[in-house]
Design a protein around this motif. Structure first.
Motif, mmCIF file in Angstrom:
data_model
loop_
_atom_site.group_PDB
_atom_site.id
_atom_site.type_symbol
_atom_site.label_atom_id
_atom_site.label_comp_id
_atom_site.label_asym_id
_atom_site.label_seq_id
_atom_site.Cartn_x
_atom_site.Cartn_y
_atom_site.Cartn_z
ATOM 1 N N ILE A 148 0.714 -1.178 -0.070
ATOM 2 C CA ILE A 148 -0.125 0.141 0.049
ATOM 3 C C ILE A 148 0.806 1.314 -0.047
ATOM 4 C CG2 ILE A 148 -1.638 1.402 1.347
ATOM 5 C CD1 ILE A 148 -2.791 -1.278 2.460
ATOM 6 N N THR A 149 0.736 2.030 -1.040
ATOM 7 C CA THR A 149 1.535 3.166 -0.954
ATOM 8 C C THR A 149 0.773 4.678 -0.399
ATOM 9 O OG1 THR A 149 0.331 3.842 -3.061
ATOM 10 C CG2 THR A 149 2.578 2.822 -3.203
ATOM 11 N N HIS A 150 -0.569 4.632 -0.164
ATOM 12 C CA HIS A 150 -1.327 5.491 0.610
ATOM 13 C C HIS A 150 -2.695 4.870 0.974
ATOM 14 C CE1 HIS A 150 -3.500 7.551 -2.939
ATOM 15 N NE2 HIS A 150 -4.473 7.325 -2.064
ATOM 16 N N LYS A 151 -3.221 5.347 2.025
ATOM 17 C CA LYS A 151 -4.660 4.938 2.510
ATOM 18 C C LYS A 151 -5.381 6.245 2.867
ATOM 19 C CE LYS A 151 -7.138 2.423 5.986
ATOM 20 N NZ LYS A 151 -7.106 1.340 7.085
ATOM 21 N N ILE A 152 -6.347 6.555 2.406
ATOM 22 C CA ILE A 152 -7.059 7.976 3.010
ATOM 23 C C ILE A 152 -8.459 7.564 3.352
ATOM 24 C CG2 ILE A 152 -7.793 10.180 2.406
ATOM 25 C CD1 ILE A 152 -5.432 10.429 0.212
ATOM 26 N N GLU A 153 -8.966 8.059 4.412
ATOM 27 C CA GLU A 153 -10.180 7.679 4.849
ATOM 28 C C GLU A 153 -11.238 8.971 5.004
ATOM 29 O OE1 GLU A 153 -8.719 5.866 8.530
ATOM 30 O OE2 GLU A 153 -9.660 3.949 7.898
ATOM 31 N N ASN A 154 -12.249 8.844 5.396
ATOM 32 C CA ASN A 154 -13.282 9.982 5.583
ATOM 33 C C ASN A 154 -13.440 10.828 4.063
ATOM 34 O OD1 ASN A 154 -13.492 9.438 8.184
ATOM 35 N ND2 ASN A 154 -11.228 10.524 8.744
ATOM 36 N N LEU A 155 -13.967 9.854 3.131
ATOM 37 C CA LEU A 155 -13.963 10.653 1.925
ATOM 38 C C LEU A 155 -15.372 10.130 1.456
ATOM 39 C CD1 LEU A 155 -10.945 9.146 -0.071
ATOM 40 C CD2 LEU A 155 -11.012 11.268 1.073
ATOM 41 N N SER A 156 -15.659 11.182 0.450
ATOM 42 C CA SER A 156 -17.231 10.944 -0.105
ATOM 43 C C SER A 156 -16.912 11.096 -1.546
ATOM 44 C CB SER A 156 -18.147 12.125 0.281
ATOM 45 O OG SER A 156 -18.365 12.008 1.940
ATOM 46 N N SER A 157 -18.056 10.437 -2.275
ATOM 47 C CA SER A 157 -17.944 10.541 -3.738
ATOM 48 C C SER A 157 -19.384 11.455 -3.997
ATOM 49 C CB SER A 157 -17.948 9.074 -4.292
ATOM 50 O OG SER A 157 -19.143 8.801 -4.115
ATOM 51 N N ILE A 158 -19.031 11.994 -5.616
ATOM 52 C CA ILE A 158 -20.035 12.533 -6.156
ATOM 53 C C ILE A 158 -20.187 11.729 -7.804
ATOM 54 C CG2 ILE A 158 -21.298 14.557 -7.218
ATOM 55 C CD1 ILE A 158 -19.930 16.139 -4.728
ATOM 56 N N THR A 159 -21.270 11.463 -8.008
ATOM 57 C CA THR A 159 -21.249 10.549 -9.377
ATOM 58 C C THR A 159 -22.345 11.531 -10.206
ATOM 59 O OG1 THR A 159 -20.781 8.518 -8.640
ATOM 60 C CG2 THR A 159 -21.685 8.515 -10.701
ATOM 61 N N VAL A 160 -21.838 12.049 -11.385
ATOM 62 C CA VAL A 160 -22.501 12.792 -12.135
ATOM 63 C C VAL A 160 -22.994 12.202 -13.330
ATOM 64 C CG1 VAL A 160 -23.128 15.009 -13.392
ATOM 65 C CG2 VAL A 160 -21.536 14.760 -11.171
ATOM 66 N N LYS A 161 -24.053 12.098 -13.866
ATOM 67 C CA LYS A 161 -24.577 11.207 -15.292
ATOM 68 C C LYS A 161 -24.734 12.475 -16.360
ATOM 69 C CE LYS A 161 -27.708 8.128 -17.309
ATOM 70 N NZ LYS A 161 -29.077 7.340 -16.994
ATOM 71 N N LEU A 162 -23.876 12.302 -17.226
ATOM 72 C CA LEU A 162 -23.891 13.408 -18.296
ATOM 73 C C LEU A 162 -24.678 12.881 -19.683
ATOM 74 C CD1 LEU A 162 -20.154 14.263 -18.164
ATOM 75 C CD2 LEU A 162 -22.065 15.603 -17.387
ATOM 76 N N PRO A 163 -25.423 13.725 -20.389
ATOM 77 C CA PRO A 163 -25.976 13.407 -21.620
ATOM 78 C C PRO A 163 -24.873 12.745 -22.811
ATOM 79 C CG PRO A 163 -25.722 15.750 -21.632
ATOM 80 C CD PRO A 163 -25.233 15.277 -20.159
#
Length: 221
Positions: A148-163
């Motif tokens: 493992i080169t890095h591990k980051i916690e406490n993240l969120s994602s935003i997924t956007v659907k485009l035309p």
């Protein structure tokens, strides 16, 4: 051979935010030309008249098509569903001969879980896995032999659907990420498919990032 116009264009294109403001006509060209003059004189190796710089800036602002046009506006206004997920962890692993096999085992276990977010991307030297923190124990177990080169916690994602037309319109992603940068959003990862993209940000920036993307739907031509 360098000309005043070519050096002016080179200068402006190297500064995206300045370029965008220039295309919107909200910059005082006389003041900007005064700031640019030392750079132009150094590049051209001679004295440059301020009026010549102003004329080049006027011409550039009319010719460059970086101002949001109706095609980009239409794509952004037709943005579809925006999905937010929280409590994610981002891992980066060094590429190894066993990594894909271990990831396959991980996927097999994830399929048994309900409502687990998972995405991965692979580069030349490293591979990223972003997964719901609730399933992080699977990563710890099944990929314990990987580096493992890095591990980051406490993240969120935003997924956007485009035309679908987003793939034929230049500048869409430029404009989206410019708006996020203006808000000071730090993007940890970007994952995209043909008609979707996902950004990974810190939990404490998710509200600002979501609003910035949602507001794109009301952008004006």
């Amino acid at each position: 051979m360098k000309t005043i116009s070519s050096v002016v264009e080179q200068y402006i294109k190297s500064k995206p935010f300045l370029l965008n403001s220039l295309s919107q006509g909200i910059i005082n060209l006389t003041s900007l030309s005064r700031v640019m003059m030392p750079y132009l004189e150094k590049e051209l190796g001679k004295d440059v008249k301020q009026g010549a710089i102003v004329m080049s800036l006027k011409r550039l602002s009319e010719e460059l098509d970086f101002k949001i046009n109706h095609k980009i506006s239409r794509v952004l206004k037709n943005t579809g569903e925006i999905t937010v997920r929280s409590s994610l962890t981002d891992y980066a692993f060094t590429i190894s001969e066993t990594l894909l096999d271990n990831q396959a085992k991980l996927l097999s276990e994830i399929n048994k879980e309900s409502d687990v977010f998972y995405t991965s991307s692979r580069g030349v030297n490293e591979s990223n896995i972003i997964i719901s923190t609730s399933a992080a124990y699977l990563v710890a177990d099944l990929l314990k032999t990987e580096k493992i080169t890095h591990k980051i916690e406490n993240l969120s994602s935003i997924t956007v659907k485009l035309p679908q037309e987003n793939v034929s319109v230049p500048g869409v992603y430029y404009y989206i990420f410019q708006r996020l940068a203006w808000e000071g959003i730090i993007i940890h990862e970007v994952i995209s498919t043909t008609n979707e993209f996902t950004i990974i940000v810190s939990d404490n920036q998710i509200d600002i990032a979501f609003k910035a993307i949602k507001d794109l739907k009301s952008i004006q031509d």
